[in-house]
Scaffold this active site. Structure first.
Site, PDB file in Angstrom:
ATOM      1  N   GLN A 391       0.866  -1.172   0.000  1.00 21.76           N
ATOM      2  CA  GLN A 391       0.000   0.000   0.000  1.00 21.76           C
ATOM      3  C   GLN A 391       0.902   1.220   0.000  1.00 21.76           C
ATOM      4  OE1 GLN A 391      -3.631  -0.072   0.785  1.00 21.76           O
ATOM      5  NE2 GLN A 391      -3.542   2.089   0.208  1.00 21.76           N
ATOM      6  N   ASP A 508       9.123  11.549  -2.761  1.00 27.74           N
ATOM      7  CA  ASP A 508       8.861  10.491  -1.780  1.00 27.74           C
ATOM      8  C   ASP A 508       9.871   9.368  -1.944  1.00 27.74           C
ATOM      9  OD1 ASP A 508       7.674   9.277   0.348  1.00 27.74           O
ATOM     10  OD2 ASP A 508       5.958   8.490  -0.761  1.00 27.74           O
TER      11      ASP A 508
END
Ligand SMILES: *[C@@H]1O[C@H](CO)[C@@H](O)[C@H](O)[C@H]1NC(C)=O
Ligand SMILES: *[C@@H]1O[C@H](CO)[C@@H](O)[C@H](O)[C@H]1NC(C)=O
Ligand SMILES: *[C@@H]1O[C@H](CO)[C@@H](O)[C@H](O)[C@H]1NC(C)=O
Ligand SMILES: *[C@@H]1O[C@H](CO)[C@@H](O)[C@H](O)[C@H]1NC(C)=O
Ligand SMILES: *[C@@H]1O[C@H](CO)[C@@H](O)[C@H](O)[C@H]1NC(C)=O
Length: 700
Positions: A391, A508
């Protein structure tokens, strides 16, 4: 096992360098080397000899690179046993070992080889490797002993390895071919000038020094007629001073370029649903040819005279005349000739990668396959939980197998991206054009109502976090692999940052976004996601901070300010984590309440950086490389973005032996809450040219 290995950081030689009167690169058993003499490698780059550090009369036997201005010793024989006078002698003893004697009786150092040889030769190779080999073995590369074998601390080894791995993709180094040069890997001459250009310095060019680049055969005069030469399949040049406009088609783009005297080249992308025009106004730098499809077209402006007869127009006229003649005599023959001619011009294009501007050859856009939702649903077992790989910030990832057996990873994006299907598609097509060895490849996409899916190549070896934070799995990644991963991620990031068209800031970067292929090569995933889903990101400030705490640069986490330098920060954290096996977030060194950055900084200041190295790969590591990586990490996590290196500088730093700037104290997050650490202790960069720093680090 008392094979003492050692590392030393930058032993800068300050003693006067003597020139060996006769440059020999090898001795036999009958010869010896006394203090004041030495060996010089055949190419003259490396020397072996006796030296004393500044203000010391102790003598050491070492190897240094003569070509590096700040001379640094790469290997020392008797690091723990200095010789107190000039009686040192290096020779080959009766049982084929190199021995260093003082007062011609005491063995100060010896190579520890048990191999026998009747005719041993001690030779200093061009690589800086001191080897002992049998005379019979010639250049076979078989050695009885070699200085590179010392697993820790041999700078020579690290340098050699780095330059080898770097040459695997030389074109990744920014601006290698200079202005108007095109870089193509796998070619003898990696750099070539664009058509109508010639090397500024043909001599240097022949010696493979391409830095000066190319210049025009004939200057471009604005009053004269100009045309364009088309190049296909390129990574477009850097476009710092250029100009980009959306919604301009190819013709308008060309007209725009022709109307402006400073325009040197243009590129037009006609993705369906939107087109963009890019114009270059200064020298074209950092162009490379992409070999396996992909890439973009570039139109370079040249005077009409440079277009010449070789190009399009005339050839085409001839073809037409011929075709007409043959139409009269027979349609079949005509068809045959047209086909033949087409084939010829196509071959020509394959050779040069260029065609004349009027020769609108096949220029199909790389179409990104659009998958049907039903295909993906059946491939992933209806997005079953068992197929779920993870996820991420932008949705869940599933493993799938297509009908033809190909494994895929499917990213199912969270529905609330607020983006229409067309916008999404355009964005995805742009991102699909980013192709690099160290980026996960996008295979296709799927839009169905609210459902948006991205289909990627499947990476069988999971992500980096699976290995580095786990003692058992960590053993699978020795230092070689880890260093390779660091370099790979750095190259991928450099590509994202400096690709002229998109300039992706990842925002990220973290171990779980670094995936590993079969050979454990790293591939960055999730790039372009922030661009697509991160909101108003064309400016340097965002309202919606995407990223993961622990990897975010302070200016980004706190003020939402981001830039390529915030990625560099994350990369610094990533390196520290790869080396230490600890997570930055949630790591508190016992007692002093420091996070990983703080702990690394503390150790570095106390010159104990080697203690940061994760035990599970300590044995395999080249300490000097590790220390260099730690040093570079600390530069990456500097508080001020301008103190951090760019990715291109960083890659150079990792690969060479020059002295690095001294990092300032990073911003430390102490305990759970961030508190601005005292920044008054900022130290100035050391200029170590006149300083001797011997730091000998014992490592078992
Ligand atoms: C070497 O000696 C000189 C003069 O005595 C001194 O100025 C210098 O600091 C010394 N260098 C080192 C590294 O000790
Ligand atoms: C050097 O060391 C040897 C033995 O270690 C000693 O005999 C000799 O006197 C020393 N020479 C000098 C110049 O100090
Ligand atoms: C040569 O040097 C090695 C290593 O010091 C030693 O083991 C060996 O006995 C020496 N051989 C002779 C003949 O001195
Ligand atoms: C040491 O070397 C010198 C000169 O090479 C030689 O005259 C002397 O005999 C040697 N001493 C020993 C103990 O081997
Ligand atoms: C060329 O175009 C650029 C960007 O639009 C502009 O800044 C520049 O002034 C133009 N130069 C000329 C000579 O028109």
């Amino acid at each position: 096992m008392d094979n003492i290995c050692f590392a030393f950081i930058g032993i800068h030689l300050l003693f006067s360098f003597f020139k060996f009167s006769t440059a020999v690169d090898a001795i036999t058993q009958a010869q010896f080397i006394s203090d004041g003499r030495g060996l010089t490698s055949k190419d003259g780059n490396f020397e072996l000899g006796f030296f004393s550090p500044a203000n010391s009369s102790s003598r050491f036997l070492g190897i240094w690179n003569r070509k590096i201005p700040l001379r640094t010793v790469s290997w020392i024989a008797n690091v723990h046993k200095p010789i107190n006078d000039s009686s040192g002698i290096l020779m080959i003893n009766g049982s084929a070992n190199a021995v260093l004697l003082s007062q011609n009786t005491t063995v100060v150092w010896s190579s520890s080889s048990s191999k026998q040889s009747e005719n041993p030769i001690l030779q200093l190779l061009n690589s800086g490797n001191l080897v002992l080999r049998d005379g019979k073995d010639g250049n076979s590369g078989i050695f009885l002993w070699q200085s590179f074998d010392c697993p820790i601390g041999t700078v020579g080894l690290s340098a050699r390895r780095v330059s080898l791995s770097a040459s695997a993709d030389v074109c990744d180094s920014y601006g290698l071919c200079g202005a108007y040069g095109v870089c193509t890997i796998n070619e003898l001459q990696v750099c070539k000038c664009l058509k109508g250009f010639k090397p500024v310095s043909p001599e240097k060019w022949k010696e493979r020094d391409y830095t000066q680049g190319c210049e025009r055969n004939k200057p471009l005069k604005c009053q004269e007629n100009t045309g364009f030469i088309k190049y296909v399949g390129l990574k477009l040049p850097d476009n710092k001073n250029g100009w980009v406009s959306q919604g301009m088609d190819m013709k308008e783009c060309k007209a725009k370029c022709l109307s402006n005297c400073s325009c040197i080249a243009f590129a037009s992308s006609d993705a369906k649903g939107g087109s963009a025009c890019t114009i270059w106004l200064s020298d074209l730098i950092d162009i490379r040819r992409l070999l396996n499809g992909g890439g973009q077209d570039l139109y370079v402006r040249v005077p009409d005279s440079e277009l010449g007869a070789k190009n399009g127009v005339k050839v085409k006229i001839v073809v037409i005349i011929v075709a007409v003649v043959f139409t009269v005599s027979g349609l079949l023959l005509a068809a045959y000739y047209i086909r033949k001619n087409r084939k010829m011009s196509k071959e020509k294009m394959d050779i040069y990668g260029t065609t004349g501007q009027n020769n609108n050859g096949p220029e199909e856009d790389l179409e990104l396959p659009l998958f049907k939702l039903s295909t993906i649903a059946s491939a992933t077992n209806n997005f079953s939980f068992n197929n779920k790989l993870g996820q991420g910030g932008f949705g869940s990832v599933y493993r799938g197998v297509l009908m033809d057996g190909q494994e895929i990873a499917v990213k199912r994006l969270s529905p609330n991206s607020g983006q229409g299907p067309n916008e999404f598609k355009n964005e995805v097509i742009l991102i699909a054009k980013l192709q690099h060895r160290n980026l996960v490849r996008l295979l296709g996409y799927c839009i169905h109502g609210e459902e948006k899916l991205l289909i990627y190549e499947y990476m069988p070896n999971r992500s980096l976090d699976f290995y580095i934070f786990d003692q058992a799995q960590g053993k699978l990644l020795d230092w070689r692999k880890r260093f390779n991963i660091i370099l790979g991620v750095a190259r991928g990031l450099l590509y994202l940052h400096e690709d002229s068209r998109l300039r992706i800031i990842h925002r990220d970067l973290k171990p779980s976004n670094v995936l590993l292929d079969k050979e454990m090569n790293p591939k960055i995933s999730d790039f372009g996601m922030a661009r697509t889903f991160g909101g108003d990101q064309t400016e340097g400030v965002t309202r919606r901070v995407v990223g993961t705490f622990g990897y975010m640069a302070p200016e980004y986490a706190i003020d939402g300010q981001f830039s390529v330098k915030s990625d560099v920060f994350s990369f610094g954290i990533l390196m520290l984590e790869i080396i230490s096996g600890k997570k930055n977030r949630g790591f508190y060194h016992h007692g002093d309440n420091l996070d990983l950055v703080g702990y690394a900084w503390k150790l570095w200041e106390e010159e104990r950086s080697q203690e940061l190295v994760d035990e599970c790969f300590r044995d395999s590591c080249t300490l000097l490389e590790v220390l260099r990586c730690i040093h570079v990490s600390l530069l990456c996590v500097q508080k001020l973005p301008e103190d951090r290196p760019s990715m291109s500088t960083l890659i150079l730093m990792l690969g060479d032996e020059k002295t690095l700037p001294r990092p300032k104290k990073p911003r430390l997050f102490i305990g759970k809450h961030s508190s601005e650490a005292d920044s008054s202790s900022i130290k100035q960069e050391i200029s170590s040219t006149n300083e001797l720093t011997i730091s000998i680090l014992d490592a078992r």
